[in-house]
Design a protein around this motif. Structure first.
Motif, PDB file in Angstrom:
ATOM      1  N   ASP A  62      16.401 -10.151 -52.457  1.00  0.00           N
ATOM      2  CA  ASP A  62      16.456  -8.791 -52.774  1.00  0.00           C
ATOM      3  C   ASP A  62      16.035  -7.740 -51.533  1.00  0.00           C
ATOM      4  O   ASP A  62      15.493  -6.604 -51.530  1.00  0.00           O
ATOM      5  CB  ASP A  62      15.641  -8.190 -54.032  1.00  0.00           C
ATOM      6  N   ALA A  63      15.882  -8.388 -50.219  1.00  0.00           N
ATOM      7  CA  ALA A  63      15.356  -7.679 -49.113  1.00  0.00           C
ATOM      8  C   ALA A  63      16.716  -7.416 -48.240  1.00  0.00           C
ATOM      9  O   ALA A  63      17.473  -8.426 -47.944  1.00  0.00           O
ATOM     10  CB  ALA A  63      14.254  -8.410 -48.106  1.00  0.00           C
ATOM     11  N   THR A  64      16.864  -6.261 -47.462  1.00  0.00           N
ATOM     12  CA  THR A  64      18.059  -6.095 -46.849  1.00  0.00           C
ATOM     13  C   THR A  64      17.476  -6.439 -45.407  1.00  0.00           C
ATOM     14  O   THR A  64      16.408  -5.934 -44.872  1.00  0.00           O
ATOM     15  CB  THR A  64      18.388  -4.493 -46.863  1.00  0.00           C
ATOM     16  N   TRP A  65      18.285  -7.026 -44.468  1.00  0.00           N
ATOM     17  CA  TRP A  65      17.946  -7.659 -43.286  1.00  0.00           C
ATOM     18  C   TRP A  65      19.028  -6.961 -42.321  1.00  0.00           C
ATOM     19  O   TRP A  65      20.168  -7.244 -42.490  1.00  0.00           O
ATOM     20  CB  TRP A  65      17.811  -9.264 -43.008  1.00  0.00           C
ATOM     21  N   THR A  66      18.490  -6.441 -41.176  1.00  0.00           N
ATOM     22  CA  THR A  66      19.214  -6.058 -40.191  1.00  0.00           C
ATOM     23  C   THR A  66      19.214  -6.825 -38.770  1.00  0.00           C
ATOM     24  O   THR A  66      18.231  -7.148 -38.333  1.00  0.00           O
ATOM     25  CB  THR A  66      18.914  -4.532 -39.668  1.00  0.00           C
ATOM     26  N   ALA A  67      20.375  -7.321 -38.381  1.00  0.00           N
ATOM     27  CA  ALA A  67      20.401  -8.163 -37.213  1.00  0.00           C
ATOM     28  C   ALA A  67      19.956  -7.605 -36.026  1.00  0.00           C
ATOM     29  O   ALA A  67      20.240  -6.407 -35.655  1.00  0.00           O
ATOM     30  CB  ALA A  67      21.844  -8.844 -36.858  1.00  0.00           C
ATOM     31  N   VAL A  68      19.076  -8.289 -35.170  1.00  0.00           N
ATOM     32  CA  VAL A  68      18.373  -7.834 -34.013  1.00  0.00           C
ATOM     33  C   VAL A  68      19.067  -8.502 -32.657  1.00  0.00           C
ATOM     34  O   VAL A  68      19.516  -7.961 -31.778  1.00  0.00           O
ATOM     35  CB  VAL A  68      16.875  -8.276 -33.948  1.00  0.00           C
ATOM     36  N   LYS A 155      18.488 -20.269 -38.034  1.00  0.00           N
ATOM     37  CA  LYS A 155      19.112 -21.186 -37.022  1.00  0.00           C
ATOM     38  C   LYS A 155      20.368 -21.859 -37.541  1.00  0.00           C
ATOM     39  O   LYS A 155      20.335 -22.403 -38.819  1.00  0.00           O
ATOM     40  CB  LYS A 155      18.042 -22.266 -36.741  1.00  0.00           C
ATOM     41  N   SER A 156      21.379 -21.992 -36.767  1.00  0.00           N
ATOM     42  CA  SER A 156      22.507 -22.387 -37.058  1.00  0.00           C
ATOM     43  C   SER A 156      23.335 -23.266 -36.105  1.00  0.00           C
ATOM     44  O   SER A 156      22.601 -23.375 -34.934  1.00  0.00           O
ATOM     45  CB  SER A 156      23.687 -21.283 -37.496  1.00  0.00           C
ATOM     46  N   GLN A 157      24.497 -23.849 -36.194  1.00  0.00           N
ATOM     47  CA  GLN A 157      25.163 -24.581 -35.252  1.00  0.00           C
ATOM     48  C   GLN A 157      25.618 -23.707 -34.198  1.00  0.00           C
ATOM     49  O   GLN A 157      25.722 -23.890 -33.052  1.00  0.00           O
ATOM     50  CB  GLN A 157      26.639 -25.044 -35.743  1.00  0.00           C
ATOM     51  N   LYS A 158      25.768 -22.400 -34.520  1.00  0.00           N
ATOM     52  CA  LYS A 158      26.122 -21.310 -33.265  1.00  0.00           C
ATOM     53  C   LYS A 158      25.165 -20.649 -32.785  1.00  0.00           C
ATOM     54  O   LYS A 158      25.137 -20.083 -31.768  1.00  0.00           O
ATOM     55  CB  LYS A 158      26.867 -20.446 -34.060  1.00  0.00           C
ATOM     56  N   GLY A 159      23.601 -21.097 -33.014  1.00  0.00           N
ATOM     57  CA  GLY A 159      22.467 -20.435 -32.357  1.00  0.00           C
ATOM     58  C   GLY A 159      21.408 -19.862 -33.253  1.00  0.00           C
ATOM     59  O   GLY A 159      21.364 -20.231 -34.732  1.00  0.00           O
ATOM     60  N   GLU A 160      20.807 -19.104 -32.809  1.00  0.00           N
ATOM     61  CA  GLU A 160      19.664 -18.493 -33.640  1.00  0.00           C
ATOM     62  C   GLU A 160      19.860 -16.693 -33.636  1.00  0.00           C
ATOM     63  O   GLU A 160      20.015 -16.200 -32.824  1.00  0.00           O
ATOM     64  CB  GLU A 160      18.405 -18.702 -32.950  1.00  0.00           C
ATOM     65  N   LEU A 161      19.917 -16.676 -35.071  1.00  0.00           N
ATOM     66  CA  LEU A 161      19.980 -15.101 -35.539  1.00  0.00           C
ATOM     67  C   LEU A 161      18.517 -14.582 -35.728  1.00  0.00           C
ATOM     68  O   LEU A 161      17.965 -15.396 -36.598  1.00  0.00           O
ATOM     69  CB  LEU A 161      21.021 -15.134 -36.890  1.00  0.00           C
ATOM     70  N   ARG A 162      18.430 -13.391 -35.435  1.00  0.00           N
ATOM     71  CA  ARG A 162      17.084 -12.788 -35.589  1.00  0.00           C
ATOM     72  C   ARG A 162      17.409 -11.476 -36.396  1.00  0.00           C
ATOM     73  O   ARG A 162      18.177 -10.789 -36.020  1.00  0.00           O
ATOM     74  CB  ARG A 162      16.226 -12.620 -34.310  1.00  0.00           C
ATOM     75  N   PHE A 163      16.426 -11.223 -37.541  1.00  0.00           N
ATOM     76  CA  PHE A 163      16.688 -10.128 -38.305  1.00  0.00           C
ATOM     77  C   PHE A 163      15.423  -9.210 -38.440  1.00  0.00           C
ATOM     78  O   PHE A 163      14.190 -10.087 -38.677  1.00  0.00           O
ATOM     79  CB  PHE A 163      17.286 -10.322 -39.832  1.00  0.00           C
ATOM     80  N   ASP A 164      15.482  -8.083 -38.589  1.00  0.00           N
ATOM     81  CA  ASP A 164      14.322  -7.160 -38.879  1.00  0.00           C
ATOM     82  C   ASP A 164      14.569  -6.760 -40.289  1.00  0.00           C
ATOM     83  O   ASP A 164      15.677  -6.517 -40.761  1.00  0.00           O
ATOM     84  CB  ASP A 164      14.221  -5.792 -38.055  1.00  0.00           C
ATOM     85  N   ARG A 165      13.482  -6.452 -41.217  1.00  0.00           N
ATOM     86  CA  ARG A 165      13.502  -5.940 -42.380  1.00  0.00           C
ATOM     87  C   ARG A 165      14.027  -4.696 -42.369  1.00  0.00           C
ATOM     88  O   ARG A 165      13.498  -3.991 -41.644  1.00  0.00           O
ATOM     89  CB  ARG A 165      12.454  -6.253 -43.221  1.00  0.00           C
ATOM     90  N   ALA A 166      15.050  -4.257 -43.100  1.00  0.00           N
ATOM     91  CA  ALA A 166      15.548  -2.785 -43.404  1.00  0.00           C
ATOM     92  C   ALA A 166      14.520  -2.113 -44.196  1.00  0.00           C
ATOM     93  O   ALA A 166      14.090  -2.626 -44.952  1.00  0.00           O
ATOM     94  CB  ALA A 166      16.894  -2.720 -43.578  1.00  0.00           C
ATOM     95  N   LEU A 167      14.513  -0.703 -43.981  1.00  0.00           N
ATOM     96  CA  LEU A 167      13.623   0.208 -44.821  1.00  0.00           C
ATOM     97  C   LEU A 167      14.124   0.614 -45.980  1.00  0.00           C
ATOM     98  O   LEU A 167      15.272   0.845 -46.245  1.00  0.00           O
ATOM     99  CB  LEU A 167      13.323   1.379 -44.021  1.00  0.00           C
TER     100      LEU A 167
END
Length: 167
Positions: A62-68, A155-167
């Motif tokens: 239940d947390a929204t994440w925005t890709a960095v 972390k996935s086969q395609k690489g590393e996704l980083r997300f910040d928590r959205a407000l």
């Protein structure tokens, strides 16, 4: 004569018993105090200590994440991908052009299983479409996740996704 022989044998047996008792007492460290359960030596009990295990983290539902970023390449503009996983393990979000929905299960040892994605079919700018496709592939092939500081890292086969928590 027979009485003397019997007395001599009894004396020898008594001497042997005293010698044996002295040897046993010396072997036990001289701590023989008597008989019974209180007089027995008690083995030292070793306390059970479980093996040290890394503290397992709980996936933030239940947390929204925005890709960095994806593999260090930052997402730019207002059309950054985002997603949320609710308590029924339904993931939904925005890829930058299209919206998506899927099933996402956080597993033991911080693994993540993401099911097939259901996507809208908007026509997108070529560059944005390629970026969105890379994001979807990385999300779909997610293997592990971690919380690093305030960021969610997948972390996935395609690489590393980083997300910040959205407000």
């Amino acid at each position: 004569m027979r009485a003397i022989l019997i007395a001599a044998m009894a004396g020898a047996i008594a001497a042997l018993a005293v010698t044996t008792a002295t040897q046993v007492q010396a072997q036990m460290g001289g701590n023989v105090t008597g008989f019974g359960k209180d007089a027995r030596e008690k083995p030292e009990k070793k306390q059970y200590v479980p093996a040290a295990k890394a503290q397992e983290k709980i996936f933030p539902l239940d947390a929204t994440w925005t890709a960095v970023s994806l593999n260090g390449k930052a997402f730019s503009g207002n059309d950054r991908p985002s997603f949320i996983v609710d308590k029924q393990y339904r993931a939904r979000g925005y890829g930058g052009c299209n919206t998506f929905a899927a099933t996402a299960f956080p597993l033991k040892e911080q693994h993540l299983a993401v099911g097939p994605l259901a996507l809208t079919k908007k026509s997108c700018d070529k560059g944005l479409g390629a970026s969105e496709q890379d994001f979807f592939i990385a999300l779909r092939t997610a293997g592990q996740w971690d919380l690093v500081g305030s960021q969610l890292v997948i972390k996935s086969q395609k690489g590393e996704l980083r997300f910040d928590r959205a407000l």
